[in-house]
Write a protein that holds these residues in place. Structure first.
Motif, PDB file in Angstrom:
ATOM      1  N   SER A 141      44.072  44.131  38.770  1.00  0.00           N
ATOM      2  CA  SER A 141      44.284  45.577  38.844  1.00  0.00           C
ATOM      3  C   SER A 141      45.582  45.931  39.575  1.00  0.00           C
ATOM      4  N   MET A 142      46.328  44.896  40.008  1.00  0.00           N
ATOM      5  CA  MET A 142      47.584  45.112  40.729  1.00  0.00           C
ATOM      6  C   MET A 142      48.710  44.319  40.078  1.00  0.00           C
ATOM      7  N   THR A 143      49.912  44.637  40.472  1.00  0.00           N
ATOM      8  CA  THR A 143      51.038  43.812  40.050  1.00  0.00           C
ATOM      9  C   THR A 143      50.917  42.447  40.723  1.00  0.00           C
ATOM     10  N   VAL A 144      51.502  41.430  40.110  1.00  0.00           N
ATOM     11  CA  VAL A 144      51.366  40.064  40.628  1.00  0.00           C
ATOM     12  C   VAL A 144      52.032  39.941  41.990  1.00  0.00           C
ATOM     13  N   ARG A 145      51.313  39.330  42.938  1.00  0.00           N
ATOM     14  CA  ARG A 145      51.805  39.159  44.302  1.00  0.00           C
ATOM     15  C   ARG A 145      52.389  37.771  44.466  1.00  0.00           C
ATOM     16  N   LYS A 199      43.872  51.268  38.393  1.00  0.00           N
ATOM     17  CA  LYS A 199      43.229  52.395  39.067  1.00  0.00           C
ATOM     18  C   LYS A 199      41.974  52.830  38.326  1.00  0.00           C
ATOM     19  N   PHE A 200      42.056  52.848  36.983  1.00  0.00           N
ATOM     20  CA  PHE A 200      40.909  53.268  36.178  1.00  0.00           C
ATOM     21  C   PHE A 200      39.776  52.244  36.239  1.00  0.00           C
ATOM     22  N   ILE A 201      40.105  50.951  36.023  1.00  0.00           N
ATOM     23  CA  ILE A 201      39.040  49.941  35.974  1.00  0.00           C
ATOM     24  C   ILE A 201      38.390  49.745  37.338  1.00  0.00           C
ATOM     25  N   ARG A 202      39.123  50.037  38.409  1.00  0.00           N
ATOM     26  CA  ARG A 202      38.514  49.974  39.738  1.00  0.00           C
ATOM     27  C   ARG A 202      37.524  51.111  39.936  1.00  0.00           C
ATOM     28  N   LYS A 203      37.906  52.296  39.470  1.00  0.00           N
ATOM     29  CA  LYS A 203      37.061  53.472  39.668  1.00  0.00           C
ATOM     30  C   LYS A 203      35.720  53.311  38.982  1.00  0.00           C
ATOM     31  N   VAL A 204      35.715  52.751  37.770  1.00  0.00           N
ATOM     32  CA  VAL A 204      34.455  52.599  37.028  1.00  0.00           C
ATOM     33  C   VAL A 204      33.893  51.181  37.133  1.00  0.00           C
ATOM     34  N   ARG A 205      34.524  50.347  37.984  1.00  0.00           N
ATOM     35  CA  ARG A 205      34.049  48.999  38.309  1.00  0.00           C
ATOM     36  C   ARG A 205      34.164  47.992  37.143  1.00  0.00           C
ATOM     37  N   ILE A 206      35.003  48.302  36.151  1.00  0.00           N
ATOM     38  CA  ILE A 206      35.192  47.349  35.050  1.00  0.00           C
ATOM     39  C   ILE A 206      35.884  46.083  35.548  1.00  0.00           C
ATOM     40  N   ASP A 207      36.679  46.196  36.607  1.00  0.00           N
ATOM     41  CA  ASP A 207      37.392  45.010  37.121  1.00  0.00           C
ATOM     42  C   ASP A 207      36.435  43.929  37.601  1.00  0.00           C
ATOM     43  N   GLU A 208      35.163  44.299  37.879  1.00  0.00           N
ATOM     44  CA  GLU A 208      34.191  43.332  38.367  1.00  0.00           C
ATOM     45  C   GLU A 208      33.431  42.616  37.244  1.00  0.00           C
ATOM     46  N   LEU A 209      33.568  43.065  35.992  1.00  0.00           N
ATOM     47  CA  LEU A 209      32.777  42.507  34.886  1.00  0.00           C
ATOM     48  C   LEU A 209      32.900  40.986  34.733  1.00  0.00           C
ATOM     49  N   PRO A 210      34.097  40.374  34.903  1.00  0.00           N
ATOM     50  CA  PRO A 210      34.180  38.912  34.774  1.00  0.00           C
ATOM     51  C   PRO A 210      33.274  38.154  35.742  1.00  0.00           C
ATOM     52  N   GLN A 211      32.825  38.824  36.799  1.00  0.00           N
ATOM     53  CA  GLN A 211      31.934  38.163  37.746  1.00  0.00           C
ATOM     54  C   GLN A 211      30.552  37.909  37.156  1.00  0.00           C
ATOM     55  N   PHE A 212      30.283  38.474  35.973  1.00  0.00           N
ATOM     56  CA  PHE A 212      29.053  38.126  35.261  1.00  0.00           C
ATOM     57  C   PHE A 212      28.986  36.618  35.049  1.00  0.00           C
ATOM     58  N   PHE A 213      30.150  36.000  34.806  1.00  0.00           N
ATOM     59  CA  PHE A 213      30.191  34.554  34.588  1.00  0.00           C
ATOM     60  C   PHE A 213      29.945  33.799  35.893  1.00  0.00           C
ATOM     61  N   ASN A 214      30.352  34.380  37.037  1.00  0.00           N
ATOM     62  CA  ASN A 214      30.006  33.799  38.335  1.00  0.00           C
ATOM     63  C   ASN A 214      28.497  33.806  38.549  1.00  0.00           C
ATOM     64  N   VAL A 215      27.845  34.897  38.081  1.00  0.00           N
ATOM     65  CA  VAL A 215      26.391  35.005  38.219  1.00  0.00           C
ATOM     66  C   VAL A 215      25.713  33.960  37.340  1.00  0.00           C
ATOM     67  N   LEU A 216      26.162  33.815  36.089  1.00  0.00           N
ATOM     68  CA  LEU A 216      25.565  32.839  35.174  1.00  0.00           C
ATOM     69  C   LEU A 216      25.754  31.413  35.683  1.00  0.00           C
ATOM     70  N   LYS A 217      26.841  31.164  36.402  1.00  0.00           N
ATOM     71  CA  LYS A 217      27.098  29.834  36.981  1.00  0.00           C
ATOM     72  C   LYS A 217      26.263  29.589  38.241  1.00  0.00           C
ATOM     73  N   GLY A 218      25.632  30.641  38.757  1.00  0.00           N
ATOM     74  CA  GLY A 218      24.808  30.484  39.945  1.00  0.00           C
ATOM     75  C   GLY A 218      25.564  30.629  41.250  1.00  0.00           C
ATOM     76  N   GLU A 219      26.840  31.064  41.193  1.00  0.00           N
ATOM     77  CA  GLU A 219      27.645  31.216  42.407  1.00  0.00           C
ATOM     78  C   GLU A 219      27.438  32.580  43.057  1.00  0.00           C
ATOM     79  N   MET A 220      27.052  33.560  42.248  1.00  0.00           N
ATOM     80  CA  MET A 220      26.859  34.918  42.738  1.00  0.00           C
ATOM     81  C   MET A 220      25.559  35.492  42.176  1.00  0.00           C
ATOM     82  N   ALA A 221      25.232  36.687  42.634  1.00  0.00           N
ATOM     83  CA  ALA A 221      24.110  37.452  42.095  1.00  0.00           C
ATOM     84  C   ALA A 221      24.658  38.804  41.649  1.00  0.00           C
ATOM     85  N   LEU A 222      23.905  39.513  40.844  1.00  0.00           N
ATOM     86  CA  LEU A 222      24.334  40.862  40.494  1.00  0.00           C
ATOM     87  C   LEU A 222      24.353  41.750  41.739  1.00  0.00           C
ATOM     88  N   ILE A 223      23.353  41.531  42.609  1.00  0.00           N
ATOM     89  CA  ILE A 223      23.201  42.366  43.795  1.00  0.00           C
ATOM     90  C   ILE A 223      23.160  41.492  45.044  1.00  0.00           C
TER      91      ILE A 223
END
Length: 406
Positions: free
Chosen positions: A273-277, A298-322
């Motif tokens: 969501s930012m320019t490359v650092r 700015k838009f994807i942060r506001k509606v939380r779309i930037d977090e969608l790839p973390q679905f794959f973290n959840v499927l891998k067992g590294e994270m939870a939805l909540i």
């Protein structure tokens, strides 16, 4: 008449009868479609009436705010069952059922508002002002001589403060007569939705252990939810990645090391969501990086779309939805030195969304992180399906309002 509605069984019994009557009245033609739809509507209403008290017991929240989300979720599950089992139904009856259910749930909630106030009698050995901040709580001061007949929903007292022999005997009499005795700190904890961290021993460290059965169940239902919604979320992710590539140079994905359950490090996935650092730049809070946020970012942060790839973290067992949001290792090391008990937030898997995010929003310094920890520990201590359901509803509200977006 109003007293009839104070009893939940009578109130919802009247609701079921009225909905059934009006649906039959509005549908004079009898058929399997109509009968099935009326039965589905009544079962859905019944499930909502049982679910709402479970979800809204946290923070003593206003129940009316949860009626629509819970009702639509219940109808969503009902429609899924209808499709899976190919049940004949009438769409018009289901729509009329939704309207009637919403109307009655709102009416009954207003009529029963007074009955849902927690009426406590206080032995005033603590500062009552700390509890008189919520209109769902009604506190009266007990005067001597103490009488059990003056108690309605229970007694609240600071159990860690000195009590007279007469007060101790009265509290014992309350317990013997099945009258709830609440510790002042426990009521305050539920009002604020956070655990005090200055003297964590008072909250019993053992209560921070996750219930094994629900932890297993949570892993299953979160993974199933992600898989079921992939046909919707996957196209959104593809479109988002293309938009990011078009707007600015650099990868569409942002991969960063974070600390997860048990203090183990893992790679978290997010849409950039930012320019490359530059690679060697210092880690900063999100609030200090606003100048680098792109228009798409700015838009994807506001509606939380930037977090969608973390679905794959959840499927891998590294994270939870909540769960508590995962932090970078440099922040974790710093916070562990400055904030007592910070490491306890790693007792559960980190989440895409969480109690602290929906109640507090983003943090950008040590003080706000200490407050965030208090909310995270509350979540760990009260971990349950109903608290998770509460957070899901709050997250939807957050996505619609942009609360906490940076």
């Amino acid at each position: 008449m109003k007293n009839l509605f104070l009893n939940s069984y009578i109130c919802h019994g009247i609701g079921l009868s009225l909905i059934a009557f009006f649906l039959f009245f509005l549908s004079p033609i009898s058929s399997d479609n109509v009968t099935n739809s009326i039965i589905i509507t009544l079962l859905t209403y019944l499930s909502c009436s049982m679910t709402l008290p479970k979800i809204t017991k946290y923070l003593l929240v206003e129940r009316t705010y949860y009626i629509l989300p819970v009702l639509f979720s219940a109808y969503g599950i009902a429609l899924l069952i209808i499709v899976m089992f190919r049940i004949d139904y009438s769409l018009s009856i289901l729509l009329k059922g939704i309207i009637l259910s919403v109307v009655w749930l709102y009416i009954s909630s207003r009529l029963r508002r007074e009955s849902k106030r927690l009426k406590l009698a206080a032995i005033p050995n603590f500062d009552l002002k700390e509890l008189r901040v919520n209109d769902r709580l009604d506190i009266s001061i007990l005067r001597t001589p103490y009488k059990l007949t003056n108690i309605k929903d229970g007694v609240v007292v600071d159990l860690h403060h000195n009590l007279t022999a007469n007060e101790e005997k009265f509290l014992a009499d309350c317990s013997i007569n099945n009258i709830h005795v609440f510790h002042f700190a426990a009521i305050k904890e539920n009002l604020e939705g956070k655990v005090q961290t200055k003297h964590l021993s008072e909250n019993s460290i053992g209560t921070l252990l996750s219930p094994p059965f629900y932890t297993f169940f949570k892993r299953i239902w979160e993974s199933l939810l992600i898989l079921i919604t992939l046909p919707i979320t996957l196209p959104i992710m593809i479109i988002t990645a293309i938009c990011i590539k078009i707007e600015s140079s650099g990868p569409a994905m942002f991969i960063q090391k974070r600390i997860g359950q048990g203090g183990k490090e893992f790679s978290i996935y997010k849409f950039r969501s930012m320019t490359v650092r530059s690679p060697n730049s210092e880690s900063k809070f999100a609030t200090a990086e606003q100048a680098r946020v792109t228009r798409i970012g700015k838009f994807i942060r506001k509606v939380r779309i930037d977090e969608l790839p973390q679905f794959f973290n959840v499927l891998k067992g590294e994270m939870a939805l909540i769960g508590p949001r995962p932090e970078q290792n440099s922040f974790v090391l710093a916070f562990e030195k400055e904030i007592p008990f910070y490491g306890y937030r790693h007792m559960v898997k980190p989440g895409i969304t969480g109690w602290a995010q929906t109640v507090q929003g983003y943090t950008d310094d040590t003080d706000s992180t200490r407050e965030k920890l208090a909310h995270d520990l509350y979540y760990i201590k009260h971990l349950s399906f109903w608290l998770d359901a509460n957070i899901v509803i709050k997250t939807i509200k957050t996505m619609l309002t942009g609360f906490g977006a940076k």
